[in-house]
Design an enzyme around this catalytic site. Structure first.
Site, PDB file in Angstrom:
ATOM      1  N   LEU A   1      -4.883   9.342   7.861  1.00 17.36           N
ATOM      2  CA  LEU A   1      -6.210   8.734   7.978  1.00 17.36           C
ATOM      3  C   LEU A   1      -6.156   7.273   7.583  1.00 17.36           C
ATOM      4  O   LEU A   1      -5.548   6.960   6.559  1.00 17.36           O
ATOM      5  CB  LEU A   1      -7.220   9.469   7.082  1.00 17.36           C
ATOM      6  CG  LEU A   1      -7.693  10.823   7.621  1.00 17.36           C
ATOM      7  CD1 LEU A   1      -8.517  11.547   6.578  1.00 17.36           C
ATOM      8  CD2 LEU A   1      -8.478  10.659   8.924  1.00 17.36           C
TER       9      LEU A   1
ATOM     10  N   LYS B   1      -9.602  -0.175  -5.461  1.00 14.73           N
ATOM     11  CA  LYS B   1      -9.591   0.433  -4.138  1.00 14.73           C
ATOM     12  C   LYS B   1     -10.940   1.079  -3.861  1.00 14.73           C
ATOM     13  O   LYS B   1     -11.423   1.885  -4.661  1.00 14.73           O
ATOM     14  CB  LYS B   1      -8.478   1.491  -4.081  1.00 14.73           C
ATOM     15  CG  LYS B   1      -8.391   2.271  -2.769  1.00 14.73           C
ATOM     16  CD  LYS B   1      -7.791   1.447  -1.648  1.00 14.73           C
ATOM     17  CE  LYS B   1      -7.858   2.148  -0.292  1.00 14.73           C
ATOM     18  NZ  LYS B   1      -6.858   3.197  -0.130  1.00 14.73           N
TER      19      LYS B   1
ATOM     20  N   ASP C   1       1.387   2.717   3.537  1.00 20.18           N
ATOM     21  CA  ASP C   1       0.535   3.892   3.332  1.00 20.18           C
ATOM     22  C   ASP C   1       1.383   5.164   3.307  1.00 20.18           C
ATOM     23  O   ASP C   1       0.892   6.243   3.661  1.00 20.18           O
ATOM     24  CB  ASP C   1      -0.582   4.001   4.381  1.00 20.18           C
ATOM     25  CG  ASP C   1      -1.701   4.927   3.928  1.00 20.18           C
ATOM     26  OD1 ASP C   1      -1.794   5.195   2.712  1.00 20.18           O
ATOM     27  OD2 ASP C   1      -2.460   5.394   4.785  1.00 20.18           O
TER      28      ASP C   1
ATOM     29  N   ALA D   1      -3.899  14.727   5.145  1.00 24.14           N
ATOM     30  CA  ALA D   1      -3.660  13.485   5.891  1.00 24.14           C
ATOM     31  C   ALA D   1      -2.592  12.662   5.185  1.00 24.14           C
ATOM     32  O   ALA D   1      -2.669  12.442   3.983  1.00 24.14           O
ATOM     33  CB  ALA D   1      -4.946  12.679   5.982  1.00 24.14           C
TER      34      ALA D   1
ATOM     35  N   HIS E   1       1.418   5.435  -1.804  1.00 24.66           N
ATOM     36  CA  HIS E   1       0.986   6.546  -2.665  1.00 24.66           C
ATOM     37  C   HIS E   1       2.220   7.130  -3.343  1.00 24.66           C
ATOM     38  O   HIS E   1       3.112   7.637  -2.662  1.00 24.66           O
ATOM     39  CB  HIS E   1       0.295   7.628  -1.820  1.00 24.66           C
ATOM     40  CG  HIS E   1      -0.950   7.133  -1.164  1.00 24.66           C
ATOM     41  ND1 HIS E   1      -2.192   7.270  -1.729  1.00 24.66           N
ATOM     42  CD2 HIS E   1      -1.140   6.453  -0.006  1.00 24.66           C
ATOM     43  CE1 HIS E   1      -3.101   6.699  -0.945  1.00 24.66           C
ATOM     44  NE2 HIS E   1      -2.478   6.191   0.109  1.00 24.66           N
TER      45      HIS E   1
ATOM     46  N   HIS F   1     -10.552   1.170   2.136  1.00 28.66           N
ATOM     47  CA  HIS F   1     -10.349   2.202   3.161  1.00 28.66           C
ATOM     48  C   HIS F   1     -11.554   2.093   4.088  1.00 28.66           C
ATOM     49  O   HIS F   1     -12.659   2.502   3.730  1.00 28.66           O
ATOM     50  CB  HIS F   1     -10.248   3.603   2.540  1.00 28.66           C
ATOM     51  CG  HIS F   1      -9.965   4.662   3.562  1.00 28.66           C
ATOM     52  ND1 HIS F   1      -8.778   5.344   3.614  1.00 28.66           N
ATOM     53  CD2 HIS F   1     -10.705   5.117   4.609  1.00 28.66           C
ATOM     54  CE1 HIS F   1      -8.794   6.188   4.642  1.00 28.66           C
ATOM     55  NE2 HIS F   1      -9.963   6.074   5.260  1.00 28.66           N
TER      56      HIS F   1
ATOM     57  N   HIS G   1       2.951  14.527   1.269  1.00 28.61           N
ATOM     58  CA  HIS G   1       2.334  15.846   1.074  1.00 28.61           C
ATOM     59  C   HIS G   1       3.451  16.861   1.335  1.00 28.61           C
ATOM     60  O   HIS G   1       4.193  16.707   2.313  1.00 28.61           O
ATOM     61  CB  HIS G   1       1.223  16.105   2.096  1.00 28.61           C
ATOM     62  CG  HIS G   1       0.013  15.234   1.937  1.00 28.61           C
ATOM     63  ND1 HIS G   1      -1.129  15.657   1.302  1.00 28.61           N
ATOM     64  CD2 HIS G   1      -0.231  13.964   2.324  1.00 28.61           C
ATOM     65  CE1 HIS G   1      -2.040  14.688   1.312  1.00 28.61           C
ATOM     66  NE2 HIS G   1      -1.511  13.645   1.934  1.00 28.61           N
TER      67      HIS G   1
ATOM     68  N   HIS H   1      -4.619  -0.514   6.046  1.00 27.09           N
ATOM     69  CA  HIS H   1      -4.131   0.319   7.163  1.00 27.09           C
ATOM     70  C   HIS H   1      -5.077   0.290   8.357  1.00 27.09           C
ATOM     71  O   HIS H   1      -5.626   1.320   8.761  1.00 27.09           O
ATOM     72  CB  HIS H   1      -3.853   1.763   6.734  1.00 27.09           C
ATOM     73  CG  HIS H   1      -4.881   2.396   5.825  1.00 27.09           C
ATOM     74  ND1 HIS H   1      -6.213   2.430   6.119  1.00 27.09           N
ATOM     75  CD2 HIS H   1      -4.748   3.007   4.619  1.00 27.09           C
ATOM     76  CE1 HIS H   1      -6.855   3.053   5.143  1.00 27.09           C
ATOM     77  NE2 HIS H   1      -5.991   3.408   4.222  1.00 27.09           N
TER      78      HIS H   1
ATOM     79  N   ASN I   1      -5.467   7.167  -6.049  1.00 29.99           N
ATOM     80  CA  ASN I   1      -6.195   8.405  -5.713  1.00 29.99           C
ATOM     81  C   ASN I   1      -5.468   9.642  -6.214  1.00 29.99           C
ATOM     82  O   ASN I   1      -5.143  10.552  -5.465  1.00 29.99           O
ATOM     83  CB  ASN I   1      -6.479   8.497  -4.200  1.00 29.99           C
ATOM     84  CG  ASN I   1      -5.229   8.546  -3.347  1.00 29.99           C
ATOM     85  OD1 ASN I   1      -4.187   8.015  -3.716  1.00 29.99           O
ATOM     86  ND2 ASN I   1      -5.317   9.192  -2.193  1.00 29.99           N
TER      87      ASN I   1
ATOM     88  N   ARG J   1       1.870   9.309  -6.125  1.00 29.78           N
ATOM     89  CA  ARG J   1       1.496  10.580  -6.777  1.00 29.78           C
ATOM     90  C   ARG J   1       1.869  10.554  -8.270  1.00 29.78           C
ATOM     91  O   ARG J   1       1.998   9.494  -8.855  1.00 29.78           O
ATOM     92  CB  ARG J   1       2.122  11.787  -6.063  1.00 29.78           C
ATOM     93  CG  ARG J   1       1.982  11.787  -4.544  1.00 29.78           C
ATOM     94  CD  ARG J   1       0.558  11.757  -4.053  1.00 29.78           C
ATOM     95  NE  ARG J   1       0.504  12.029  -2.613  1.00 29.78           N
ATOM     96  CZ  ARG J   1      -0.470  11.583  -1.817  1.00 29.78           C
ATOM     97  NH1 ARG J   1      -1.452  10.834  -2.299  1.00 29.78           N
ATOM     98  NH2 ARG J   1      -0.471  11.887  -0.541  1.00 29.78           N
TER      99      ARG J   1
ATOM    100  N   HIS K   1       0.870  -1.200   0.000  1.00 25.49           N
ATOM    101  CA  HIS K   1       0.000   0.000   0.000  1.00 25.49           C
ATOM    102  C   HIS K   1       0.897   1.238   0.000  1.00 25.49           C
ATOM    103  O   HIS K   1       1.484   1.581   1.024  1.00 25.49           O
ATOM    104  CB  HIS K   1      -0.895   0.010   1.246  1.00 25.49           C
ATOM    105  CG  HIS K   1      -1.885   1.134   1.270  1.00 25.49           C
ATOM    106  ND1 HIS K   1      -3.210   0.940   1.578  1.00 25.49           N
ATOM    107  CD2 HIS K   1      -1.747   2.467   1.034  1.00 25.49           C
ATOM    108  CE1 HIS K   1      -3.850   2.102   1.531  1.00 25.49           C
ATOM    109  NE2 HIS K   1      -2.972   3.048   1.211  1.00 25.49           N
TER     110      HIS K   1
HETATM  111  O1  DOR Z   1      -3.356   9.477   5.459  1.00 18.89           O
HETATM  112  C1  DOR Z   1      -3.762   9.185   4.356  1.00 18.89           C
HETATM  113  N1  DOR Z   1      -3.215   9.721   3.239  1.00 18.89           N
HETATM  114  N2  DOR Z   1      -4.796   8.355   4.251  1.00 18.89           N
HETATM  115  C2  DOR Z   1      -5.378   8.110   3.085  1.00 18.89           C
HETATM  116  O2  DOR Z   1      -6.324   7.352   3.054  1.00 18.89           O
HETATM  117  C3  DOR Z   1      -4.932   8.801   1.847  1.00 18.89           C
HETATM  118  C4  DOR Z   1      -3.543   9.232   1.948  1.00 18.89           C
HETATM  119  C5  DOR Z   1      -3.142  10.227   0.876  1.00 18.89           C
HETATM  120  O3  DOR Z   1      -3.422   9.960  -0.297  1.00 18.89           O
HETATM  121  O4  DOR Z   1      -2.525  11.229   1.201  1.00 18.89           O
HETATM  122 ZN    ZN Z   2      -3.425   5.001   1.501  1.00 16.94          ZN
END
Ligand code: DOR
Ligand code: ZN
Length: 348
Positions: A223, A103, A251, A267, A20, A140, A255, A178, A46, A22, A18
């Site tokens: 999150l 997802k 996860d 998050a 991200h 999720h 950011h 998660h 996402n 980007r 899992h």
């Molecule tokens: O903390 C998180 N960040 N939880 C998520 O479900 C999405 C993720 C994000 O894409 O930043």
């Molecule tokens: Zn995630």
């Protein structure tokens, strides 16, 4: 339970189930960190706009491969973002394109989830097609009802969504992503072989006090949000129990620091720089370093029906300081524990 304190651990090369990554400049900045530690990773869809079709997933996969450092053999495993309207036909196309999972984001649950599912029943024909084609559903697991306290949203999801879903779709492989509560850990431990869960390093190492220690700490906000200590202990117990239902999914969710250190903080915890080290720290605290290899390298591929990796990696007992921040496109990105020390060092 191991008693000696080893100086070095040699493990089968792990995967991240899992992450991200980007897109564009952000992708370019972060993908090498994940590829350094992991052979494969399940890449979350996402983006803005989300990856909802097989064609978009194939194009995103090509962008990820193009962003890798020379010589990297990292394999991104692609996912689609399930919506109320994902056509049944898309599942066959996804399977043919090498997509391994979809997802489920309840609409509004987290970062870029506006296009998510408003009522899981609307997706049932698509879920049936996934069950037939052998694609997994990654969940999720939080309800989005604003009347439900944010710390209770996962436990309520277990009762309101997960339990009926499992009854209606028994042979769909589901990963409860998660997980953050004892309720979710108990649910997964007690479920049949079609249900598994990923665990992040932050939920194994920290409880919700970490968000409020000496002031508000945005880099500990993700999150589902960190929970009470009793939940952390239940998660650590699940991860180190030897059950093959629990596996590594960081996860890691980058950011830019300016977005985290802001009046509204996005998050996500960025852990890709030190992922395996953080897990080793958690497993060692539980006296269970001997359980780390299966959690990091066996249980995930076994559940997905993919081969285990062949190579080996090393974790050496060595204190080092995480960089305070790393480049993130034009911006900066602060890792969880940035500027602080960590007691294990990953050696590829
Ligand atoms: O903390 C998180 N960040 N939880 C998520 O479900 C999405 C993720 C994000 O894409 O930043
Ligand atoms: Zn995630």
């Amino acid at each position: 339970m191991s008693t000696a304190a080893p100086q070095e651990l040699v493990l089968t090369r792990p995967d991240d189930w899992h992450v991200h990554l980007r897109d564009e400049a952000a992708l370019q900045s972060v993908v090498a960190h994940t590829a350094h530690q992991f052979a494969r990773a399940i890449v979350m869809p996402n983006l803005r706009p989300p990856i909802t079709t097989a064609a978009q997933a194939a194009a995103y996969r090509a962008r990820i491969l193009a962003a890798l450092p020379e010589g990297s053999d990292f394999q991104p495993l692609m996912t689609l973002y399930l919506t109320d309207n994902t056509p049944v036909d898309e599942i066959k196309r996804a399977k043919d394109a090498g997509v391994v999972a979809l997802k489920l984001y309840p609409a509004g649950a987290t970062t870029n989830s506006d296009a998510g599912v408003t009522d899981i029943k609307k997706t049932y024909r698509t879920l049936e097609a996934m069950q037939r084609e052998g694609l997994l559903l990654l969940v999720h697991g939080e309800v989005t009802d604003p009347a439900i306290d944010v710390f209770d949203r996962e436990a309520v999801f277990v009762d309101q969504v997960m339990t009926p879903l499992r009854a209606d779709m028994p042979e769909l492989k589901v990963v409860f992503e998660h997980i953050t509560t004892k309720e979710a850990a108990q649910y997964v431990a007690g479920a049949d072989a079609y249900t598994a869960a990923t665990l992040t390093p932050q939920h194994l190492l920290y409880n919700r006090n970490a968000i409020f220690t000496g002031g508000l700490r945005p880099h500990y906000y993700c999150l589902p949000v960190l929970k009470r200590e009793e939940h952390r202990l239940a998660l650590l117990q699940a991860a180190t129990s030897g059950s093959n239902k629990f596996f590594l999914g960081t996860d890691s969710a980058p950011h830019a620091s300016v977005m985290k250190e802001n009046s509204v903080c996005g998050a996500g915890c960025f852990t890709a720089l030190s992922a395996l080290e953080l897990y080793a720290e958690a497993f060692e605290l539980a006296g269970a370093l001997d359980k780390l290899e299966a959690f990091a390298a066996f249980n995930g591929p076994d559940f997905y029906g993919l081969p285990r990796n062949q190579g080996r990696v090393t974790l050496r007992r060595e204190s080092w300081t995480l960089p305070d921040s790393v480049p993130f496109g034009e911006a900066r990105l602060k890792p969880l524990r940035g500027g602080e020390s960590i007691g294990w060092k990953f050696i590829p």
